[in-house]
Design an enzyme around this catalytic site. Structure first.
Site, PDB file in Angstrom:
ATOM      1  N   GLU A  35       0.864  -1.144  -0.051  1.00 23.71           N
ATOM      2  CA  GLU A  35       0.088   0.076  -0.102  1.00 23.71           C
ATOM      3  C   GLU A  35       0.303   1.339  -0.023  1.00 23.71           C
ATOM      4  O   GLU A  35       0.433   2.705  -1.048  1.00 23.71           O
ATOM      5  CB  GLU A  35      -0.645   0.062   1.418  1.00 23.71           C
ATOM      6  CG  GLU A  35      -2.482  -0.852   1.407  1.00 23.71           C
ATOM      7  CD  GLU A  35      -2.987  -1.192   2.170  1.00 23.71           C
ATOM      8  OE1 GLU A  35      -3.613   0.200   2.395  1.00 23.71           O
ATOM      9  OE2 GLU A  35      -2.658  -1.851   3.326  1.00 23.71           O
ATOM     10  N   LYS A 117      39.142  21.790 -19.514  1.00 18.91           N
ATOM     11  CA  LYS A 117      38.421  20.222 -19.407  1.00 18.91           C
ATOM     12  C   LYS A 117      38.474  20.895 -17.441  1.00 18.91           C
ATOM     13  O   LYS A 117      39.197  20.240 -17.291  1.00 18.91           O
ATOM     14  CB  LYS A 117      38.637  18.971 -19.956  1.00 18.91           C
ATOM     15  CG  LYS A 117      37.910  18.411 -19.461  1.00 18.91           C
ATOM     16  CD  LYS A 117      37.745  17.449 -20.414  1.00 18.91           C
ATOM     17  CE  LYS A 117      36.775  15.850 -20.622  1.00 18.91           C
ATOM     18  NZ  LYS A 117      36.062  15.724 -18.975  1.00 18.91           N
ATOM     19  N   ARG A 138      23.595  15.752 -15.657  1.00 13.10           N
ATOM     20  CA  ARG A 138      23.564  15.508 -16.730  1.00 13.10           C
ATOM     21  C   ARG A 138      22.643  13.670 -16.464  1.00 13.10           C
ATOM     22  O   ARG A 138      22.384  13.537 -18.096  1.00 13.10           O
ATOM     23  CB  ARG A 138      25.050  14.749 -16.795  1.00 13.10           C
ATOM     24  CG  ARG A 138      25.433  14.186 -18.235  1.00 13.10           C
ATOM     25  CD  ARG A 138      27.087  14.355 -18.370  1.00 13.10           C
ATOM     26  NE  ARG A 138      26.640  13.505 -19.809  1.00 13.10           N
ATOM     27  CZ  ARG A 138      26.702  12.257 -20.097  1.00 13.10           C
ATOM     28  NH1 ARG A 138      27.076  11.518 -19.313  1.00 13.10           N
ATOM     29  NH2 ARG A 138      27.095  12.189 -21.740  1.00 13.10           N
TER      30      ARG A 138
HETATM   31  S1  IVH Z   1      31.568  20.388 -23.518  1.00  8.19           S
HETATM   32  C1  IVH Z   1      30.189  19.213 -26.569  1.00  8.19           C
HETATM   33  N1  IVH Z   1      33.363  21.606 -22.241  1.00  8.19           N
HETATM   34  O1  IVH Z   1      33.125  17.079 -19.645  1.00  8.19           O
HETATM   35  C2  IVH Z   1      30.290  18.165 -25.549  1.00  8.19           C
HETATM   36  N2  IVH Z   1      32.742  20.093 -21.650  1.00  8.19           N
HETATM   37  O2  IVH Z   1      33.535  14.676 -21.376  1.00  8.19           O
HETATM   38  C3  IVH Z   1      29.658  18.803 -24.298  1.00  8.19           C
HETATM   39  N3  IVH Z   1      33.551  19.267 -19.356  1.00  8.19           N
HETATM   40  O3  IVH Z   1      30.357  16.036 -19.460  1.00  8.19           O
HETATM   41  C4  IVH Z   1      30.845  19.044 -23.434  1.00  8.19           C
HETATM   42  N4  IVH Z   1      35.007  20.755 -18.724  1.00  8.19           N
HETATM   43  O4  IVH Z   1      31.404  17.765 -17.677  1.00  8.19           O
HETATM   44  C5  IVH Z   1      32.520  20.701 -22.245  1.00  8.19           C
HETATM   45  N5  IVH Z   1      35.423  23.088 -21.601  1.00  8.19           N
HETATM   46  C6  IVH Z   1      34.424  22.203 -21.258  1.00  8.19           C
HETATM   47  C7  IVH Z   1      34.333  21.043 -20.269  1.00  8.19           C
HETATM   48  C8  IVH Z   1      33.103  20.159 -20.134  1.00  8.19           C
HETATM   49  C9  IVH Z   1      34.761  19.796 -18.863  1.00  8.19           C
HETATM   50  C10 IVH Z   1      32.942  17.759 -18.749  1.00  8.19           C
HETATM   51  C11 IVH Z   1      31.517  18.075 -19.510  1.00  8.19           C
HETATM   52  C12 IVH Z   1      31.100  17.000 -20.038  1.00  8.19           C
HETATM   53  C13 IVH Z   1      32.345  16.224 -20.144  1.00  8.19           C
HETATM   54  C14 IVH Z   1      32.900  15.467 -21.097  1.00  8.19           C
END
Ligand code: IVH
Length: 675
Positions: A35, A117, A138
């Site tokens: 329930e 990155k 995400r």
């Molecule tokens: S672009 C176009 N730019 O890396 C694709 N990602 O491996 C989208 N990330 O999930 C991501 N710095 O969390 C992008 N300057 C940056 C980033 C970045 C970190 C991470 C992001 C993404 C993962 C991809």
């Protein structure tokens, strides 16, 4: 929402809170588990329509509530993408070459944006008329979890964009992270709770108690956006516009033309790495022109127009205590070095893969040796070379066994392959368990609370023998509850975690099966061949007509090689596999997400290209045709609908004329494809 609806929601919330209190605080439940579950499902349905429900008002968010780790799912309006990695100059050259070829560019000096990155967590921020409405994790790129109230505590993220005429709807993507300095301070206060800044950011963000999130030093930098039609012509200009609206962007954002310029920036930033206040693991290069970006599109989960250029790895010296053998899910026999534990770049390493026996021989690696270990990103550490004195008395060279140490089957040494394999594909317990572990692992179904340890245990207890059993745990309720470490609550959480994953995209489903040569990309390519769940079922019912059709499509699929097709065929031919899949389909909700297509005069038609097209590459023409709903084939016959003839068309044009097939020239094709 009408006041009647509001009252209904409030009633359900009150009811859940009432029963939670009886169950958790008073230990005196009034209703049965079933329930209670029905009440929760009812609430979850309603919750989907309430993205702005505050955590403190959400009965599922309260610690001590039955499903304390529940966040509401959120379907991203545009998929959140991942990035392919480039490690070397030649990887980068290939990345650029492919872009130029795809776009058929004469001017090869293409411009890229450059940003570090950041090693954090990506979020999607949904702004409506400039107001932050939803923030979501995400997740798997398609569905994330709503964390609006947590994100709202991050001061750097504007609740309202500083724009006079903000767009009706806008998705801003970026990274949430903690700086290196803040991480050290936080860890000191919290008795080294976190392994690294990324974990600290994750642990701080996904908090049921928003006050905890608020107290943590979370930062944000934007690095992208969803589909935005009124957007600027370049990525760089778009980011500058976001900056003027108060959104933090990378202070290192710049642009460069050509590979030498990209590499100069790479050296510059990698030399500066230690001065950058947060962890970065490489640079991201994106084609700057947004029109090019949309023409290039995506392959599976990654865009053709962006790449992550990773930094080199870190190394350290240690010694090998012992060499063991591991049998993988595809039967691969992998020697593994058990090491004297060593800290490399903040991570404690105690195992290193030796890859294969050829590698051991080539590098002359033996038990007891002192070796240099290399670790890069998430990749399993490996041995670079031996540093101890090779003239000293050493143990003998480690050779492959004749029989599998787990199932006793012969070990196959194929002279064309470096990897040696156990031949007991479907009887070897190591392979069966390996496939089960892969099935529930993070990159596959990602079932929380069902990891390697639980799979080992449940397999030993004959609770999970095949994929279908994972979805029938209720059947073994009593048995599991009698096992050490399991109680009503942990069992309930596990069943819920499994139920949460019943909805599976076909490509993920195929990937999760762990078939040799079928990684994520190939699984996506295979999944696109199936038009419906019924067709997939008929395929596994051995319907010859469907099989012929599917293999015909697969053989004409770009990027899908003969080895992968053969392996998929072999797997799908094996009766036991077919039966397992058929019963598994009944347990799950398979989602067939075909390519999003636009209705056009060629929708549903079989078309073929021949000759040279001047205005675009064959790859772009094919991807356009697919977006317009056509099926592109490579051999011509009566069932072909249209032939698109470029310059120097030869035998196919002749055959099309003979068969009376409609013929289109490049000019008409261009007009049609620009619809
Ligand atoms: S672009 C176009 N730019 O890396 C694709 N990602 O491996 C989208 N990330 O999930 C991501 N710095 O969390 C992008 N300057 C940056 C980033 C970045 C970190 C991470 C992001 C993404 C993962 C991809």
């Amino acid at each position: 929402m009408t006041s009647n609806q509001e009252k209904k929601i409030k009633d359900i919330i009150d009811k859940i809170n009432y029963h939670n209190d009886l169950y958790y605080n008073k230990d005196n439940p009034e209703i049965s588990d079933a329930e209670y579950d029905r009440l929760i499902s009812k609430f979850k349905e309603i919750q989907k329509k309430l993205p702005n429900l505050r955590n403190e008002d959400n009965p599922l968010m309260k610690i001590g509530g039955k499903s304390s780790d529940e966040f509401t799912k959120f379907n991203h309006p545009t998929r959140m993408l991942s990035l392919d990695n480039a490690m070397t100059r030649s990887d980068l050259e290939n990345f650029i070459k492919k872009i130029i070829r795809f776009l058929s560019l004469k001017d090869t000096n293409i411009q890229f944006s450059i940003e570090p990155k950041i090693d954090g967590l990506s979020v999607n921020l949904i702004y409506e008329f400039g107001q932050l409405k939803v923030a979501a994790t995400r997740g798997d790129g398609l569905d994330g979890e709503i964390i609006t109230s947590n994100v709202s505590t991050i001061k750097e993220i504007p609740q309202k964009l500083k724009s006079k005429s903000p767009p009706k709807k806008l998705e801003i993507r970026g990274e949430i992270f903690i700086t290196k300095k803040d991480f050290l301070e936080l860890n000191e206060k919290s008795k080294n709770q976190f392994a690294n800044p990324r974990n600290a950011a994750a642990g701080s963000l996904r908090q049921l108690d928003v006050k905890i999130t608020e107290s943590r030093p979370l930062k944000f930098i934007a690095h992208g956006f969803g589909v935005y039609e009124e957007g600027k012509k370049t990525y760089y200009d778009q980011m500058m516009e976001f900056k003027s609206w108060g959104v933090p962007i990378s202070p290192y954002l710049t642009v460069a033309n050509g590979i030498d310029d990209l590499l100069k920036n790479y050296t510059f930033i990698s030399d500066k790495r230690s001065e950058i206040p947060y962890d970065i693991d490489g640079l991201v290069y994106k084609v700057n022109d947004t029109l090019y970006q949309s023409r290039l599109g995506i392959v599976g989960k990654t865009p053709r127009w962006a790449v992550a250029h990773k930094f080199a790895s870190e190394t350290a010296k240690t010694s090998i205590k012992k060499i063991d053998i591991q049998i993988g899910r595809t039967g691969s026999v992998t020697p593994v070095a058990r090491l004297e534990p060593i800290n490399i770049g903040g991570v404690l390493v105690s195992n290193a893969t030796l890859h294969n026996f050829e590698e051991i021989e080539k590098k002359d690696i033996r038990e007891g040796d002192t070796v240099v270990i290399e670790r890069a990103g998430d990749v399993i550490p490996h041995i670079l070379n031996v540093v101890s004195d090779k003239n000293k008395k050493r143990s003998s060279l480690f050779k492959p066994p004749k029989n599998c140490p787990v199932c006793g089957s012969c070990i196959i040494i194929d002279p064309d392959e470096v990897v040696v394999r156990c031949s007991g594909t479907y009887i070897c317990e190591a392979q069966i368990i390996g496939r089960l572990k892969h099935f529930v692992s993070r990159s596959a179904l990602d079932i929380e609370g069902l990891g390697d340890k639980q799979i080992n245990l449940f397999y030993k207890e004959k609770i999970i023998k095949n994929y279908g059993d994972i979805f029938k745990l209720e059947k073994n309720r009593r048995k599991i509850l009698n096992m050490e470490g399991w109680g009503e609550l942990s069992f309930k959480n596990l069943v819920e975690a499994v139920n949460d994953k019943r909805k599976i995209e076909l490509s993920k489903f195929i990937y999760s099966l762990g078939i040799r040569f079928i990684g994520e990309k190939n699984a996506q390519a295979i999944a696109l061949a199936f038009k419906s769940k019924n067709e997939f079922r008929r395929f596994y019912n051995n319907d010859q007509e469907v099989k012929k059709d599917i293999f015909n499509i697969l053989e004409n699929t770009d990027g899908l090689g003969p080895k992968a097709i053969e392996s998929f065929n072999e797997y799908s031919d094996y009766k036991d596999n077919r039966n397992q899949i058929l019963s598994l389909i009944e347990e799950v909700n398979l989602v067939i997400s075909s390519l999003k297509t636009v209705e056009s005069p060629i929708t549903g038609k079989k078309i073929i290209f021949t000759g040279t097209l001047n205005s675009m590459s064959r790859a772009e023409a094919k991807s356009m045709a697919e977006k317009l709903g056509a099926k592109v084939v490579s051999s011509i016959n009566k069932s072909t609908d249209i032939l698109i003839a470029g310059e120097k068309s030869g035998s196919k044009l002749k055959k099309a004329n003979e068969l009376g097939i409609e013929i289109m020239n490049e000019e008409s094709w261009r007009k049609l494809s620009l619809l």
